[in-house]
Design a protein around this motif. Sequence first.
Motif, PDB file in Angstrom:
ATOM      1  N   UNK A 180      -7.138   8.734  -4.954  1.00  0.00           N
ATOM      2  CA  UNK A 180      -7.270   8.861  -6.402  1.00  0.00           C
ATOM      3  C   UNK A 180      -8.740   9.065  -6.739  1.00  0.00           C
ATOM      4  N   UNK A 181      -9.074  10.237  -7.267  1.00  0.00           N
ATOM      5  CA  UNK A 181     -10.459  10.533  -7.642  1.00  0.00           C
ATOM      6  C   UNK A 181     -10.699  10.366  -9.139  1.00  0.00           C
ATOM      7  N   UNK A 182      -9.667  10.587  -9.934  1.00  0.00           N
ATOM      8  CA  UNK A 182      -9.818  10.530 -11.384  1.00  0.00           C
ATOM      9  C   UNK A 182      -8.659   9.756 -12.004  1.00  0.00           C
ATOM     10  N   UNK A 183      -8.850   9.356 -13.255  1.00  0.00           N
ATOM     11  CA  UNK A 183      -7.776   8.653 -13.949  1.00  0.00           C
ATOM     12  C   UNK A 183      -6.576   9.583 -14.158  1.00  0.00           C
ATOM     13  N   UNK A 184      -6.849  10.875 -14.260  1.00  0.00           N
ATOM     14  CA  UNK A 184      -5.765  11.842 -14.398  1.00  0.00           C
ATOM     15  C   UNK A 184      -4.876  11.861 -13.158  1.00  0.00           C
ATOM     16  N   UNK A 185      -5.492  11.710 -11.962  1.00  0.00           N
ATOM     17  CA  UNK A 185      -4.705  11.624 -10.731  1.00  0.00           C
ATOM     18  C   UNK A 185      -3.753  10.436 -10.800  1.00  0.00           C
ATOM     19  N   UNK A 186      -4.261   9.315 -11.281  1.00  0.00           N
ATOM     20  CA  UNK A 186      -3.442   8.109 -11.434  1.00  0.00           C
ATOM     21  C   UNK A 186      -2.284   8.361 -12.391  1.00  0.00           C
ATOM     22  N   UNK A 187      -2.569   8.960 -13.538  1.00  0.00           N
ATOM     23  CA  UNK A 187      -1.541   9.191 -14.547  1.00  0.00           C
ATOM     24  C   UNK A 187      -0.439  10.105 -14.034  1.00  0.00           C
ATOM     25  N   UNK A 188      -0.813  11.155 -13.305  1.00  0.00           N
ATOM     26  CA  UNK A 188       0.185  12.125 -12.849  1.00  0.00           C
ATOM     27  C   UNK A 188       1.148  11.497 -11.846  1.00  0.00           C
ATOM     28  N   UNK A 189       0.617  10.666 -10.950  1.00  0.00           N
ATOM     29  CA  UNK A 189       1.491  10.040  -9.960  1.00  0.00           C
ATOM     30  C   UNK A 189       2.367   8.983 -10.615  1.00  0.00           C
ATOM     31  N   UNK A 190       1.783   8.164 -11.474  1.00  0.00           N
ATOM     32  CA  UNK A 190       2.536   7.091 -12.112  1.00  0.00           C
ATOM     33  C   UNK A 190       3.625   7.655 -13.019  1.00  0.00           C
ATOM     34  N   UNK A 191       3.304   8.689 -13.788  1.00  0.00           N
ATOM     35  CA  UNK A 191       4.264   9.235 -14.755  1.00  0.00           C
ATOM     36  C   UNK A 191       5.497   9.816 -14.084  1.00  0.00           C
ATOM     37  N   UNK A 192       5.346  10.283 -12.845  1.00  0.00           N
ATOM     38  CA  UNK A 192       6.483  10.885 -12.133  1.00  0.00           C
ATOM     39  C   UNK A 192       7.075   9.943 -11.094  1.00  0.00           C
ATOM     40  N   UNK A 193       6.734   8.661 -11.170  1.00  0.00           N
ATOM     41  CA  UNK A 193       7.217   7.690 -10.183  1.00  0.00           C
ATOM     42  C   UNK A 193       7.908   6.506 -10.839  1.00  0.00           C
ATOM     43  N   UNK A 194       8.577   6.754 -11.963  1.00  0.00           N
ATOM     44  CA  UNK A 194       9.276   5.660 -12.652  1.00  0.00           C
ATOM     45  C   UNK A 194      10.306   5.022 -11.736  1.00  0.00           C
ATOM     46  N   UNK A 195      10.342   3.685 -11.753  1.00  0.00           N
ATOM     47  CA  UNK A 195      11.298   2.876 -10.995  1.00  0.00           C
ATOM     48  C   UNK A 195      11.071   2.916  -9.492  1.00  0.00           C
ATOM     49  N   UNK A 196       9.928   3.449  -9.062  1.00  0.00           N
ATOM     50  CA  UNK A 196       9.595   3.469  -7.641  1.00  0.00           C
ATOM     51  C   UNK A 196       8.414   2.543  -7.379  1.00  0.00           C
ATOM     52  N   UNK A 197       8.521   1.615  -6.427  1.00  0.00           N
ATOM     53  CA  UNK A 197       7.393   0.719  -6.122  1.00  0.00           C
ATOM     54  C   UNK A 197       6.233   1.502  -5.524  1.00  0.00           C
ATOM     55  N   UNK A 198       5.039   1.227  -6.015  1.00  0.00           N
ATOM     56  CA  UNK A 198       3.839   1.908  -5.549  1.00  0.00           C
ATOM     57  C   UNK A 198       2.863   0.896  -4.953  1.00  0.00           C
ATOM     58  N   UNK A 199       2.254   1.293  -3.851  1.00  0.00           N
ATOM     59  CA  UNK A 199       1.188   0.474  -3.250  1.00  0.00           C
ATOM     60  C   UNK A 199      -0.137   1.029  -3.740  1.00  0.00           C
ATOM     61  N   UNK A 200      -0.837   0.261  -4.574  1.00  0.00           N
ATOM     62  CA  UNK A 200      -2.067   0.726  -5.212  1.00  0.00           C
ATOM     63  C   UNK A 200      -3.250  -0.023  -4.614  1.00  0.00           C
TER      64      UNK A 200
END
Length: 381
Positions: A180-200
């Motif tokens: 993740x280089x930018x906050x936009x990178x974070x938003x794009x992954x999170x917005x398309x990963x609803x209901x999926x556990x993410x390791x951050x």
Amino acid sequence: MEALGQIGHFGTGTLGYLIPFLFVLTTVVFFHELGHFLVARWCGVKVKAFSIGFGPELIGFNDKRGTRWKISAIPLGGYVKFLGDEDVASTPDHAALDSLTEDERRDTFFGKSVWQRAAIVAAGPFANFLLSIVIFATIFTLYGREVTTARVDQVVPGSVAEKAGFMPGDLILSIDGSKIDTFNDLQRIVSTSADLPLAVVIERGGQALTLSATPQRREVTDRFGNVHRIGQLGLSRDASGGNVTVERFSFPQALVMGAQETWFVVDRTFAYIGGLFAGRESTDELGGPIRVAQVSGQVATLGFAALVNLAAVLSVSIGLLNLFPVPMLDGGHLLFYAIEAIRGRPLSPRAQDIGFRIGLAAVVMLMLFTTWNDIVHLTSL
């Protein structure tokens, strides 16, 4: 009657959607068919027609090699028709092929080797991906990219992020191994990963920590009134002062980024399809020509760069859709050629005909379903 009134209201504004829609769709279709055309010519296939649109011809001309270049009345696609084709889906015309001499047959699509036919078919989707890369790269070169540091400014009380242990000042380093280089990178992954556990992976106080969070699906309304169901964690960024910069890129750097952007669209598309089968995603998000026209008109109000960017995204989608192994689509043809390469001979005309009929039924059902979705979407606005 209310639903009809809503559709009628949409109809009064169609002129505002028509030009952007035709620009976007014609650009994408032209380059797709151009890919087929150029590789076919390179392989020595005689091309009878190159059409943007289906149905009756509106305007056209013949080039010096006898190809009819034309624009047809129904602007919902296009085709390249080769010598020996029965129809615009490149179904073989066996009667016509049998009537050709040996020399004439060598100029047909079906007279070429299986590898040449596969290359001609694959060239369409490949051209779509190449177009997307070039468009994205051009936008990055001319406009750069606005960058906001992927540092958390605020955590929404009671949100998924708060429960996962995020704190203001955390710097996001990666999500599920993706940098993740930018906050936009974070938003794009999170917005398309609803209901999926993410390791951050975050940086806090000079140390790297791993937090687990599952984005919550929420309805968000964009500036045009369209409702989207996306994943959210409950994090916000600091968009003030030195936290926002514009990065500039050389064209070679932008090409790499364009390829990454194209792959991102492909990856998110497969993730959505996987979500459909897993029951996490809704088919309401599937749209057809009416939705594309609506979005084109809306995006056009943001400027030409935004409209061209939409064309790039649509180009990826059309290229990917055409690679699905469904007869009538390029991927279906490639499936037949793969079987032919393995067997050493093509499938029987009867088997191919059955496959094309099944493929046609599947494509028609998909078109009807997406059109129904579009109508429901319009009446809900």
